[in-house]
Design a protein around this motif. Structure first.
Motif, PDB file in Angstrom:
ATOM      1  N   PRO A 187      34.446  41.369  31.610  1.00  0.00           N
ATOM      2  CA  PRO A 187      33.536  42.520  31.739  1.00  0.00           C
ATOM      3  C   PRO A 187      34.181  43.802  31.209  1.00  0.00           C
ATOM      4  O   PRO A 187      35.405  43.930  31.189  1.00  0.00           O
ATOM      5  N   PHE A 188      33.326  44.749  30.792  1.00  0.00           N
ATOM      6  CA  PHE A 188      33.817  46.034  30.331  1.00  0.00           C
ATOM      7  C   PHE A 188      34.433  46.796  31.500  1.00  0.00           C
ATOM      8  O   PHE A 188      34.026  46.634  32.647  1.00  0.00           O
ATOM      9  N   GLY A 189      35.393  47.658  31.204  1.00  0.00           N
ATOM     10  CA  GLY A 189      36.014  48.445  32.259  1.00  0.00           C
ATOM     11  C   GLY A 189      37.064  47.631  32.993  1.00  0.00           C
ATOM     12  O   GLY A 189      37.762  46.798  32.429  1.00  0.00           O
ATOM     13  N   ALA A 190      37.171  47.870  34.291  1.00  0.00           N
ATOM     14  CA  ALA A 190      38.210  47.239  35.104  1.00  0.00           C
ATOM     15  C   ALA A 190      37.891  45.768  35.361  1.00  0.00           C
ATOM     16  O   ALA A 190      36.743  45.388  35.571  1.00  0.00           O
ATOM     17  N   GLU A 193      40.683  40.713  40.308  1.00  0.00           N
ATOM     18  CA  GLU A 193      41.018  39.346  40.687  1.00  0.00           C
ATOM     19  C   GLU A 193      39.752  38.547  40.985  1.00  0.00           C
ATOM     20  O   GLU A 193      38.866  39.013  41.692  1.00  0.00           O
ATOM     21  N   GLY A 194      39.687  37.349  40.389  1.00  0.00           N
ATOM     22  CA  GLY A 194      38.543  36.485  40.633  1.00  0.00           C
ATOM     23  C   GLY A 194      37.438  36.629  39.609  1.00  0.00           C
ATOM     24  O   GLY A 194      36.546  35.768  39.541  1.00  0.00           O
ATOM     25  N   ASP A 195      37.449  37.719  38.815  1.00  0.00           N
ATOM     26  CA  ASP A 195      36.420  37.902  37.788  1.00  0.00           C
ATOM     27  C   ASP A 195      36.575  36.847  36.698  1.00  0.00           C
ATOM     28  O   ASP A 195      37.687  36.388  36.395  1.00  0.00           O
ATOM     29  N   HIS A 196      35.445  36.485  36.082  1.00  0.00           N
ATOM     30  CA  HIS A 196      35.488  35.641  34.875  1.00  0.00           C
ATOM     31  C   HIS A 196      35.746  36.576  33.692  1.00  0.00           C
ATOM     32  O   HIS A 196      34.920  37.422  33.372  1.00  0.00           O
ATOM     33  N   MET A 197      36.877  36.422  33.057  1.00  0.00           N
ATOM     34  CA  MET A 197      37.274  37.306  31.955  1.00  0.00           C
ATOM     35  C   MET A 197      37.148  36.563  30.621  1.00  0.00           C
ATOM     36  O   MET A 197      37.607  35.429  30.481  1.00  0.00           O
ATOM     37  N   THR A 198      36.500  37.215  29.650  1.00  0.00           N
ATOM     38  CA  THR A 198      36.359  36.644  28.311  1.00  0.00           C
ATOM     39  C   THR A 198      36.875  37.637  27.286  1.00  0.00           C
ATOM     40  O   THR A 198      36.438  38.794  27.255  1.00  0.00           O
ATOM     41  N   GLY A 235      38.756  32.361  27.351  1.00  0.00           N
ATOM     42  CA  GLY A 235      38.163  32.619  28.650  1.00  0.00           C
ATOM     43  C   GLY A 235      39.111  32.301  29.792  1.00  0.00           C
ATOM     44  O   GLY A 235      39.854  31.323  29.755  1.00  0.00           O
ATOM     45  N   VAL A 236      39.075  33.150  30.820  1.00  0.00           N
ATOM     46  CA  VAL A 236      39.821  32.929  32.059  1.00  0.00           C
ATOM     47  C   VAL A 236      38.783  32.868  33.179  1.00  0.00           C
ATOM     48  O   VAL A 236      38.202  33.897  33.547  1.00  0.00           O
ATOM     49  N   PRO A 237      38.502  31.681  33.728  1.00  0.00           N
ATOM     50  CA  PRO A 237      37.424  31.538  34.722  1.00  0.00           C
ATOM     51  C   PRO A 237      37.619  32.406  35.958  1.00  0.00           C
ATOM     52  O   PRO A 237      36.660  32.945  36.497  1.00  0.00           O
ATOM     53  N   ALA A 239      40.283  35.377  36.944  1.00  0.00           N
ATOM     54  CA  ALA A 239      41.444  36.178  36.552  1.00  0.00           C
ATOM     55  C   ALA A 239      42.357  36.438  37.749  1.00  0.00           C
ATOM     56  O   ALA A 239      41.895  36.727  38.852  1.00  0.00           O
ATOM     57  N   GLN A 240      43.669  36.325  37.489  1.00  0.00           N
ATOM     58  CA  GLN A 240      44.686  36.581  38.505  1.00  0.00           C
ATOM     59  C   GLN A 240      45.582  37.732  38.042  1.00  0.00           C
ATOM     60  O   GLN A 240      45.573  38.118  36.875  1.00  0.00           O
ATOM     61  N   LEU A 241      46.369  38.264  38.978  1.00  0.00           N
ATOM     62  CA  LEU A 241      47.244  39.388  38.646  1.00  0.00           C
ATOM     63  C   LEU A 241      48.184  39.046  37.499  1.00  0.00           C
ATOM     64  O   LEU A 241      48.477  39.891  36.640  1.00  0.00           O
ATOM     65  N   GLU A 242      48.661  37.806  37.449  1.00  0.00           N
ATOM     66  CA  GLU A 242      49.601  37.404  36.395  1.00  0.00           C
ATOM     67  C   GLU A 242      48.950  37.308  35.021  1.00  0.00           C
ATOM     68  O   GLU A 242      49.642  37.140  34.010  1.00  0.00           O
ATOM     69  N   ASP A 243      47.605  37.403  34.968  1.00  0.00           N
ATOM     70  CA  ASP A 243      46.917  37.420  33.670  1.00  0.00           C
ATOM     71  C   ASP A 243      46.958  38.795  33.022  1.00  0.00           C
ATOM     72  O   ASP A 243      46.492  38.967  31.896  1.00  0.00           O
ATOM     73  N   SER A 244      47.507  39.785  33.734  1.00  0.00           N
ATOM     74  CA  SER A 244      47.680  41.112  33.141  1.00  0.00           C
ATOM     75  C   SER A 244      48.702  41.039  32.005  1.00  0.00           C
ATOM     76  O   SER A 244      49.601  40.190  32.016  1.00  0.00           O
ATOM     77  N   GLY A 245      48.571  41.933  31.027  1.00  0.00           N
ATOM     78  CA  GLY A 245      49.540  41.958  29.929  1.00  0.00           C
ATOM     79  C   GLY A 245      48.964  42.512  28.650  1.00  0.00           C
ATOM     80  O   GLY A 245      47.823  43.001  28.606  1.00  0.00           O
TER      81      GLY A 245
END
Length: 301
Positions: A187-190, A193-198, A235-237, A239-245
């Protein structure tokens, strides 16, 4: 239109043009051919000119079904004794070759190629020079030279071709096959944790290469997280904190001859507590504005 082998040919030579535009619909589509804007006979993907005449010179375009007409390719039929042949358009990553072509029947020898009036090498085989993978450094003014023998080799002439300018901005160009990719995130913006990130690796092919299938790869902090394949999304079904970077992507042709890397996109995954705290701050801010408004009303009465 796919590049014809050469834009300059001798009188009487055979020429084949191939239509490689991207159709707007599937199915068995008819083809149309144009010279200098006028429709000419031909309804197949290939247009064959068996014995070229001077009147065949001109700007050629093709059309597949109801798609837009292709860019034009210029065909020049010459009566010279020696011509320099090169593709009408050279794209980034293409294998560029030049041919020092003499009229059939002539005893021609010792071809030499020049770029910007400097000899650049001898042909790999026969009269053809293989320059290799094209990039902007290949731009310049080209010509070739040959020795033409006659009278059973007792006499000879040294002939030079007309100069041909291959330039980034010239008629015969080195055009990028595709633009440098850009990363986009949903999603756009922030991202919490737990969001589906693409993450999408977005690029645009040159109009000349619309049918090229690109491959994409994704990286986080320089480490590969998704290898090259046809999907331009990672895609990250959940998202976790370690997916930051710091994320980047690469786009390449199937052979890997052209590869481009994107900009760096920093992604910070915020924790669930941070989102809840932000929501509480927002509620307090709204409440504070309401309280201020109510107190002003009380003073006014």
């Amino acid at each position: 239109m796919q590049d014809i082998l050469d834009t300059v040919v001798f009188l009487g030579e055979s020429v084949t043009l191939s239509c490689n535009v991207a159709p707007i619909a599937q199915g068995n589509l008819g083809y149309s051919w144009y010279r200098d804007g006028e429709r000419i006979p031909g309804d197949q993907q290939r247009l064959v000119i068996q014995a070229a005449r001077v009147t065949d010179s001109g700007h050629y375009q093709c059309q597949a079904g109801a798609s837009e007409r292709s860019d034009s390719v210029t065909l020049d039929v010459k009566s010279n004794r020696l011509i320099l042949q090169a593709p009408p358009a050279v794209h980034e990553g293409d294998s560029l070759s030049l041919r020092c072509h003499s009229r059939p029947g002539y005893d021609s020898r010792n071809p030499v190629f020049y770029k910007d009036n400097k000899a650049i090498g001898f042909p790999v085989s026969g009269s053809e020079l293989q320059i290799g993978r094209a990039d902007v450094t290949a731009s310049g003014t080209y010509r070739c030279q040959k020795v033409i023998r006659f009278n059973s080799g007792r006499n000879y002439l040294i002939l030079n071709t007309d100069e041909k300018y291959i330039s980034v901005s010239g008629k015969t160009q080195l055009k990028p096959m595709f633009a440098h990719p850009q990363l986009e995130i949903l999603p756009f913006g922030a991202v919490t944790e737990g969001d589906h990130m693409t993450i999408t690796c977005d690029t645009k092919l040159s109009p000349h290469r619309e049918t090229t299938e690109l491959q994409f790869a994704f990286y986080r902090n320089g480490h590969n997280v998704q290898g090259f394949n046809s999907s331009n999304q990672y895609g990250v079904p959940s998202a976790q904190l370690e997916d930051s970077g710091n994320y980047t992507c690469e786009a390449q042709t199937p052979t890997g001859s052209v590869r481009k890397r994107s900009n760096v996109l920093h992604i910070h995954i915020q924790g669930e507590e941070t989102r809840n705290l932000n929501e509480r701050h927002l509620q307090l801010d709204i409440l504070g504005e309401k309280l201020t408004l109510d107190s002003l009303k009380g003073q006014g009465s």
